[in-house]
Scaffold this motif. Structure first.
Motif, PDB file in Angstrom:
ATOM      1  N   ARG A  14      66.778  13.104 -67.252  1.00  0.00           N
ATOM      2  CA  ARG A  14      67.985  13.534 -66.543  1.00  0.00           C
ATOM      3  C   ARG A  14      67.974  15.024 -66.217  1.00  0.00           C
ATOM      4  N   GLU A  15      67.423  15.850 -67.147  1.00  0.00           N
ATOM      5  CA  GLU A  15      67.469  17.299 -66.895  1.00  0.00           C
ATOM      6  C   GLU A  15      66.544  17.701 -65.748  1.00  0.00           C
ATOM      7  N   ARG A  16      65.689  16.775 -65.283  1.00  0.00           N
ATOM      8  CA  ARG A  16      64.808  17.102 -64.159  1.00  0.00           C
ATOM      9  C   ARG A  16      65.363  16.615 -62.821  1.00  0.00           C
ATOM     10  N   VAL A  17      66.599  16.119 -62.816  1.00  0.00           N
ATOM     11  CA  VAL A  17      67.206  15.643 -61.565  1.00  0.00           C
ATOM     12  C   VAL A  17      68.555  16.327 -61.352  1.00  0.00           C
ATOM     13  N   ARG A  18      68.692  16.989 -60.212  1.00  0.00           N
ATOM     14  CA  ARG A  18      69.965  17.624 -59.868  1.00  0.00           C
ATOM     15  C   ARG A  18      70.788  16.743 -58.942  1.00  0.00           C
ATOM     16  N   ALA A  19      70.089  16.067 -58.037  1.00  0.00           N
ATOM     17  CA  ALA A  19      70.795  15.225 -57.056  1.00  0.00           C
ATOM     18  C   ALA A  19      69.907  14.055 -56.664  1.00  0.00           C
ATOM     19  N   VAL A  20      70.540  12.959 -56.222  1.00  0.00           N
ATOM     20  CA  VAL A  20      69.811  11.793 -55.712  1.00  0.00           C
ATOM     21  C   VAL A  20      70.465  11.361 -54.403  1.00  0.00           C
ATOM     22  N   ALA A  21      69.666  10.708 -53.553  1.00  0.00           N
ATOM     23  CA  ALA A  21      70.217  10.133 -52.321  1.00  0.00           C
ATOM     24  C   ALA A  21      69.479   8.844 -52.025  1.00  0.00           C
ATOM     25  N   ALA A  22      70.191   7.875 -51.470  1.00  0.00           N
ATOM     26  CA  ALA A  22      69.571   6.625 -51.012  1.00  0.00           C
ATOM     27  C   ALA A  22      69.987   6.395 -49.568  1.00  0.00           C
ATOM     28  N   LEU A  23      69.023   6.008 -48.733  1.00  0.00           N
ATOM     29  CA  LEU A  23      69.248   5.864 -47.293  1.00  0.00           C
ATOM     30  C   LEU A  23      68.670   4.543 -46.803  1.00  0.00           C
ATOM     31  N   THR A  24      69.403   3.799 -45.982  1.00  0.00           N
ATOM     32  CA  THR A  24      68.766   2.685 -45.284  1.00  0.00           C
ATOM     33  C   THR A  24      67.972   3.257 -44.103  1.00  0.00           C
ATOM     34  N   ASP A  25      67.108   2.413 -43.521  1.00  0.00           N
ATOM     35  CA  ASP A  25      66.197   2.965 -42.505  1.00  0.00           C
ATOM     36  C   ASP A  25      66.926   3.432 -41.247  1.00  0.00           C
ATOM     37  N   LEU A  79      64.879  12.133 -54.814  1.00  0.00           N
ATOM     38  CA  LEU A  79      65.235  12.751 -56.095  1.00  0.00           C
ATOM     39  C   LEU A  79      65.014  14.247 -55.956  1.00  0.00           C
ATOM     40  N   GLN A  80      66.034  15.035 -56.294  1.00  0.00           N
ATOM     41  CA  GLN A  80      65.897  16.490 -56.191  1.00  0.00           C
ATOM     42  C   GLN A  80      65.870  17.119 -57.576  1.00  0.00           C
ATOM     43  N   ALA A  81      64.864  17.957 -57.820  1.00  0.00           N
ATOM     44  CA  ALA A  81      64.730  18.672 -59.093  1.00  0.00           C
ATOM     45  C   ALA A  81      65.691  19.861 -59.110  1.00  0.00           C
ATOM     46  N   PRO A  82      66.004  20.388 -60.301  1.00  0.00           N
ATOM     47  CA  PRO A  82      66.942  21.517 -60.378  1.00  0.00           C
ATOM     48  C   PRO A  82      66.512  22.719 -59.544  1.00  0.00           C
ATOM     49  N   ALA A  83      65.178  22.944 -59.401  1.00  0.00           N
ATOM     50  CA  ALA A  83      64.710  24.085 -58.600  1.00  0.00           C
ATOM     51  C   ALA A  83      64.755  23.784 -57.098  1.00  0.00           C
ATOM     52  N   GLY A  84      65.067  22.529 -56.714  1.00  0.00           N
ATOM     53  CA  GLY A  84      65.224  22.215 -55.298  1.00  0.00           C
ATOM     54  C   GLY A  84      64.172  21.283 -54.732  1.00  0.00           C
ATOM     55  N   GLU A  85      63.040  21.121 -55.426  1.00  0.00           N
ATOM     56  CA  GLU A  85      61.966  20.253 -54.906  1.00  0.00           C
ATOM     57  C   GLU A  85      62.464  18.820 -54.762  1.00  0.00           C
ATOM     58  N   VAL A  86      62.103  18.178 -53.631  1.00  0.00           N
ATOM     59  CA  VAL A  86      62.575  16.815 -53.352  1.00  0.00           C
ATOM     60  C   VAL A  86      61.390  15.846 -53.358  1.00  0.00           C
ATOM     61  N   THR A  87      61.537  14.761 -54.098  1.00  0.00           N
ATOM     62  CA  THR A  87      60.529  13.701 -54.149  1.00  0.00           C
ATOM     63  C   THR A  87      61.107  12.458 -53.481  1.00  0.00           C
ATOM     64  N   ALA A  88      60.343  11.865 -52.560  1.00  0.00           N
ATOM     65  CA  ALA A  88      60.767  10.614 -51.921  1.00  0.00           C
ATOM     66  C   ALA A  88      60.081   9.452 -52.621  1.00  0.00           C
ATOM     67  N   VAL A  89      60.873   8.459 -53.011  1.00  0.00           N
ATOM     68  CA  VAL A  89      60.331   7.240 -53.609  1.00  0.00           C
ATOM     69  C   VAL A  89      60.390   6.155 -52.544  1.00  0.00           C
ATOM     70  N   LEU A  90      59.214   5.639 -52.174  1.00  0.00           N
ATOM     71  CA  LEU A  90      59.125   4.696 -51.066  1.00  0.00           C
ATOM     72  C   LEU A  90      58.326   3.470 -51.482  1.00  0.00           C
TER      73      LEU A  90
END
Ligand SMILES: [Zn+2]
Length: 257
Positions: free
Chosen positions: A186-197, A127-138
């Motif tokens: 929603r306003e705290r998320v600019r982009a999302v990505a999902a990846l398999t291993d 999950l990427q915040a509007p300022a660019g910070e990325v959080t990984a949910v694992l």
């Protein structure tokens, strides 16, 4: 909104057991679903259909319910999708087999108010915040099990969907309670990505960059670009690791909301 996705088999001789979808429901918002089917050791799983059949059934049901049932939280949707998929082969297959077809699950759903997520087993959600910070949910249950234990089929089977082990979506709807879930305004998320291993190994196995750099590759080069980078590293004899399969099915989906 921009959504970009790609999936590549680990071995051209074998079917790709990943499953990826993106939906933009008419009501607004969107849904991403990414599954990584678990290849049964020695091919034994008590099922006449196989993992690609299972992943397509489960993924299709997850996508349909996530888009049409906004009133249902994602863990309930996972439970319902697992139940419906089990019902589709209960009469022909042994669903009590410990290696009955199963998959890791990542679901993201957004509307004007929230971005909801669900992660089960070792796929990665960013999950990427509007300022660019990325959080990984694992869901790191599998990572906490020593690699040498996982080299034994019997030991791995004993930990599969068992207390103290790791959980995948198989035939028991109760597994939905084990998923990592949450929601972000929603306003705290600019982009999302999902990846398999098979795709997340660019960061978590090869250490080519952190999660923020991984997301930057997705933004600039697309999902195919990230998978191509992984394949290049895997082809380098100096970088190959005996600890992992040389190639794995690799899938990535990236959405700018
Ligand atoms: Zn079956």
């Amino acid at each position: 909104m921009r959504i970009d996705l790609a999936s590549a088999p680990g071995d051209p001789e074998r079917p790709n057991e990943d499953w990826v979808s993106a939906a933009i429901p008419a009501a607004g918002g969107g849904v991403l679903v990414v599954l990584d089917g678990v290849t049964p050791p020695r091919g034994e799983d008590g099922c006449v259909h196989g993992v690609p059949w299972f992943a397509a059934r489960l993924g299709g049901r997850l996508t349909e319910l996530s888009g049409s049932r906004r009133d249902m939280p994602l863990d309930r949707i996972l439970a319902e999708a697992v139940r419906a998929t089990a019902d589709a082969h209960r009469d022909t297959c042994d669903l009590s087999h410990v290696r009955t077809p199963q998959a890791t699950v990542t679901v993201v759903r957004w509307d004007d108010a929230y971005v909801e997520h669900l992660v089960l087993s070792d796929s990665v959600l960013l999950l990427q915040a509007p300022a660019g910070e990325v959080t990984a949910v694992l869901d790191d249950r599998l990572d906490r099990i020593p690699r040498e234990v996982l080299r034994s089929v019997a030991a791995t089977d004993a930990l599969r969907n068992a207390e103290g082990g790791f959980f995948t979506a198989a035939a028991d709807p109760a597994v939905a309670a084990r998923a990592v879930t949450g929601r972000t305004p929603r306003e705290r998320v600019r982009a999302v990505a999902a990846l398999t291993d098979g795709a997340s190994r660019w960061t978590d196995t090869f250490g080519e960059g952190d999660w923020a750099q991984c997301l930057a590759v997705l933004r600039k080069e697309g999902a195919q670009g990230l998978i191509g980078r992984v394949r290049t590293i895997e082809s380098d004899p100096e970088r190959r690791s005996a600890r992992y399969k040389r190639h794995d099915d690799a899938s990535a989906v990236y959405a700018e909301l």
